[in-house]
Design a protein around this motif. Sequence first.
Motif, PDB file in Angstrom:
ATOM      1  N   MET A 101      -2.197 -11.064  -6.771  1.00 13.44           N
ATOM      2  CA  MET A 101      -3.320 -10.124  -6.262  1.00 13.44           C
ATOM      3  C   MET A 101      -2.576  -9.936  -4.649  1.00 13.44           C
ATOM      4  SD  MET A 101      -6.508 -12.996  -6.583  1.00 13.44           S
ATOM      5  CE  MET A 101      -6.301 -13.849  -8.563  1.00 13.44           C
ATOM      6  N   LEU A 102      -1.503  -9.958  -4.400  1.00 14.95           N
ATOM      7  CA  LEU A 102      -0.930  -9.515  -2.872  1.00 14.95           C
ATOM      8  C   LEU A 102       0.609  -8.433  -3.252  1.00 14.95           C
ATOM      9  CD1 LEU A 102      -0.291 -13.469  -1.921  1.00 14.95           C
ATOM     10  CD2 LEU A 102      -2.427 -11.818  -1.233  1.00 14.95           C
ATOM     11  N   VAL A 103       0.113  -8.173  -4.218  1.00 20.10           N
ATOM     12  CA  VAL A 103       1.560  -7.091  -4.369  1.00 20.10           C
ATOM     13  C   VAL A 103       0.685  -5.594  -5.319  1.00 20.10           C
ATOM     14  CG1 VAL A 103       3.075  -8.778  -4.784  1.00 20.10           C
ATOM     15  CG2 VAL A 103       2.042  -8.207  -6.595  1.00 20.10           C
ATOM     16  N   THR A 104       1.974  -5.050  -4.774  1.00 16.77           N
ATOM     17  CA  THR A 104       1.632  -3.616  -5.567  1.00 16.77           C
ATOM     18  C   THR A 104       1.001  -3.413  -6.683  1.00 16.77           C
ATOM     19  OG1 THR A 104       3.430  -2.857  -5.589  1.00 16.77           O
ATOM     20  CG2 THR A 104       3.088  -1.948  -3.798  1.00 16.77           C
ATOM     21  N   ALA A 106      -7.162 -20.660  -7.083  1.00 18.83           N
ATOM     22  CA  ALA A 106      -6.027 -19.093  -7.087  1.00 18.83           C
ATOM     23  C   ALA A 106      -6.140 -17.449  -5.883  1.00 18.83           C
ATOM     24  CB  ALA A 106      -5.039 -18.699  -8.346  1.00 18.83           C
ATOM     25  N   GLY A 107      -7.383 -17.913  -6.796  1.00 16.85           N
ATOM     26  CA  GLY A 107      -8.131 -15.734  -6.120  1.00 16.85           C
ATOM     27  C   GLY A 107      -8.419 -16.583  -4.611  1.00 16.85           C
ATOM     28  N   GLN A 108      -8.566 -17.403  -3.614  1.00 16.09           N
ATOM     29  CA  GLN A 108      -9.055 -17.205  -2.208  1.00 16.09           C
ATOM     30  C   GLN A 108      -7.746 -16.871  -1.615  1.00 16.09           C
ATOM     31  OE1 GLN A 108     -11.771 -17.837  -1.694  1.00 16.09           O
ATOM     32  NE2 GLN A 108     -11.931 -17.882  -4.248  1.00 16.09           N
ATOM     33  N   VAL A 109      -6.293 -17.187  -2.260  1.00 15.78           N
ATOM     34  CA  VAL A 109      -5.322 -16.733  -0.863  1.00 15.78           C
ATOM     35  C   VAL A 109      -5.028 -17.392   0.259  1.00 15.78           C
ATOM     36  CG1 VAL A 109      -3.825 -14.424  -0.627  1.00 15.78           C
ATOM     37  CG2 VAL A 109      -5.713 -14.541  -2.316  1.00 15.78           C
TER      38      VAL A 109
END
Length: 286
Positions: free
Chosen positions: A37-40, A165-168
Amino acid sequence: MQGTIDGFSYGLVTPLVAYLMACLGGALGLRCTTRSMLVTRSWRPGWLVLGSAAIGSGIWTMHFIAMMGFSVRESPVKYDMLMTFASLGVAIVMVGVGIFIVGYRGASGTALFTGGTITGLGVASMHYLGMAGMRLNGKLEYNTLTVAASVVIAVAAAIAALWAAGQVRGFLWSVGASLVMGLAVSGMHYTGMAALSVHLHGATSAPAGDSPASLLAPLMIGPLAFLLLAGVVVMFDPLMVMGKPDWSAAEQKPGIPAHTVHPTGRGRVPGPRSRHHDDARTPQNW
């Protein structure tokens, strides 16, 4: 005649080791999901595939380590190799479908419920398919309500873990989620085992299949080696550990204008939007 089942032939050794393996697989898989969720978008499928394989391998290894301590007093227990391999494949594929849904749609709302449900059903399917591969001089029977409870535990745990996991929110957040996931997966396993009873046949010959020591121990070498490799990838990726977006990689792509400084010097003003904007989404869009 009912068989005498013992799920703790080695005491607390197998439950504890199995729990640790579930936590390890969950930790690596959830960190890979967070990283996706943090990458291109171009890198996202790779991280999600790695996460799916890590979680699938972790729960599969957990299950069969726990089964090393399972015995039926009146009959030897053996395993069918094809069914055993199939349970690993089902775990990775179904967990992968759920993780890809959350990785691309976000850990909220319908996507989280759908992805978590599929992931949880994958965990439960792996368990009961692995049990179907067990061979002994008897017939396996299950209590329907207890089986349903084990499936609910698996689904609820998967939804909670994918939400976390989606809370980053960094590494410790995912560690806590993996501990909860490991506890839930282990709880699902032993709840499913509590639903089991064995109705023995009159035959006294040894059942077909391979013994746990000759089959399960060698088979677990592959998933364990994979988990070790995935752990190395996680440890040597600083963005994975820190839980920070891959801003530099996205902003340096051709066609992505650099941020400009506001004339007053008080802040930065982003450049104009480009056709590559979707590859560098801001946290508000995660």
